[in-house]
Design an enzyme around this catalytic site. Structure first.
Site: not given
Ligand code: RRO
Length: 314
Positions: A37, A130
């Site tokens: 993640k 993000c």
């Molecule tokens: O954690 C999120 O809300 C998230 C991230 Br960092 C991302 O790069 N892509 C996504 O769909 N959710």
């Protein structure tokens, strides 16, 4: 500098890749690498629930506004040596986010990258895209992309990948970002991050399926396959034209082996699996890889390499 991933399938950063237990499950699966993640400078709880909707029967895919929940980079620095014992590349995804210390985003990327390289990660995946933070993603601003890449590539020696947003309806921005990338030694572009600002509604409850950001979030899964294929192909063609040694990793909409084959034909050399992993768990990787190999045999190919970028004109 490249990185070899075999089989050419990994998890996509994000789904079920936050804790050590989750990462260990990926390590024990058939993936060719373990992708974490996105980690930030400070640990984060992420957004309030419900923040993830991912139902197979919905057919569309998954919608999320997770808000970057993660353990913080110092915790991942401790976990990386343990993950490396599984003998496959560990790819650390890195992001910036607001934090009490007010460190500028570029400094956040630089500090995390240095510490994570030292911890033994095999590659870094800079998540510039993000969709669920308040600020516009770095991926939408060529100058910010340049600033992050300048800072990180100056210090770091391990391969660097860059995770980007879909640019489908902004061709000029695509061109500017792609040109910016040519100025740096990067190993791969991973495209696409989830499709931002999407909405779905549960008819049983007549409610938005997720709560944060007024119900708007990033879409993954079957609905985004054609968007992802277009982005993969555009980057592949651009890098070919400019003789750049930057690989394209395809992310988006893969739930069957045939979807992965389309990504390879469009130009991907590795595929990453997000929504399907949420739905099916780690056996998805084995099933997909078996299906890909079967397709290759049935169609007279002996390796994925023979397919990469080989889509024909209509
Ligand atoms: O954690 C999120 O809300 C998230 C991230 Br960092 C991302 O790069 N892509 C996504 O769909 N959710």
């Amino acid at each position: 500098m490249g990185i070899r991933i075999y089989p050419p399938i990994t998890n996509a950063s994000g789904p079920l890749s936050v804790t050590y237990e989750e990462l260990e499950r990926i390590a024990r699966s058939a993936t060719g690498a373990i992708v974490t993640k996105s980690m930030t400078h400070c640990p984060r709880q992420g957004n309030p629930e419900p923040r993830l909707w991912a139902h197979l029967d919905g057919k569309i895919g998954s919608l999320n506004s997770m808000g970057l929940p993660n353990l913080g980079y110092q915790e991942y620095a401790k976990l990386i040596p343990k993950l490396k014992e599984f003998g496959k590349p560990v790819i650390a995804s890195i992001a910036s986010a607001p934090c009490a210390h007010n460190l500028p985003p570029v400094e956040q990327y630089r500090e995390i990258a240095g510490a994570i390289e030292k911890a033994g990660a095999d590659a870094l995946e800079l998540n510039l895209s993000c969709p669920n933070l308040e600020d516009v993603p770095i991926s939408m601003d060529p100058q910010s992309v340049r600033a992050v890449l300048s800072a990180v590539t100056r210090d770091v020696k391990i391969p660097i990948g860059v995770k980007l947003s879909p640019y489908n309806n902004v061709p000029k921005l695509f061109e500017e970002i792609a040109r910016t990338l040519l100025d740096f030694e990067i190993a791969y572009v991973a495209t696409i991050n989830s499709e931002p600002l999407t909405l779905d509604i549960d008819l049983k409850t007549r409610a938005k399926v997720i709560r944060p950001n007024d119900g708007f979030g990033g879409l993954g899964g079957p609905a985004v396959l054609p968007i992802a294929l277009a982005e993969v192909h555009r980057f592949y063609r651009f890098f070919q034209k400019h003789r750049a040694q930057i690989a394209v990793w395809g992310v988006g909409g893969i739930i069957r082996a045939e979807d992965a084959i389309k990504h390879f034909l469009a130009g991907a050399s590795v595929v990453q699996i997000g929504t399907l992993f949420l739905w099916e768990g780690p056996q998805a990787f084995e099933r997909l890889w078996a299906g890909i190999q079967q397709w290759l045999t049935e169609n007279g190919f002996s390796s994925v390499e023979e397919l990469i970028g080989q889509v024909r004109d209509a």
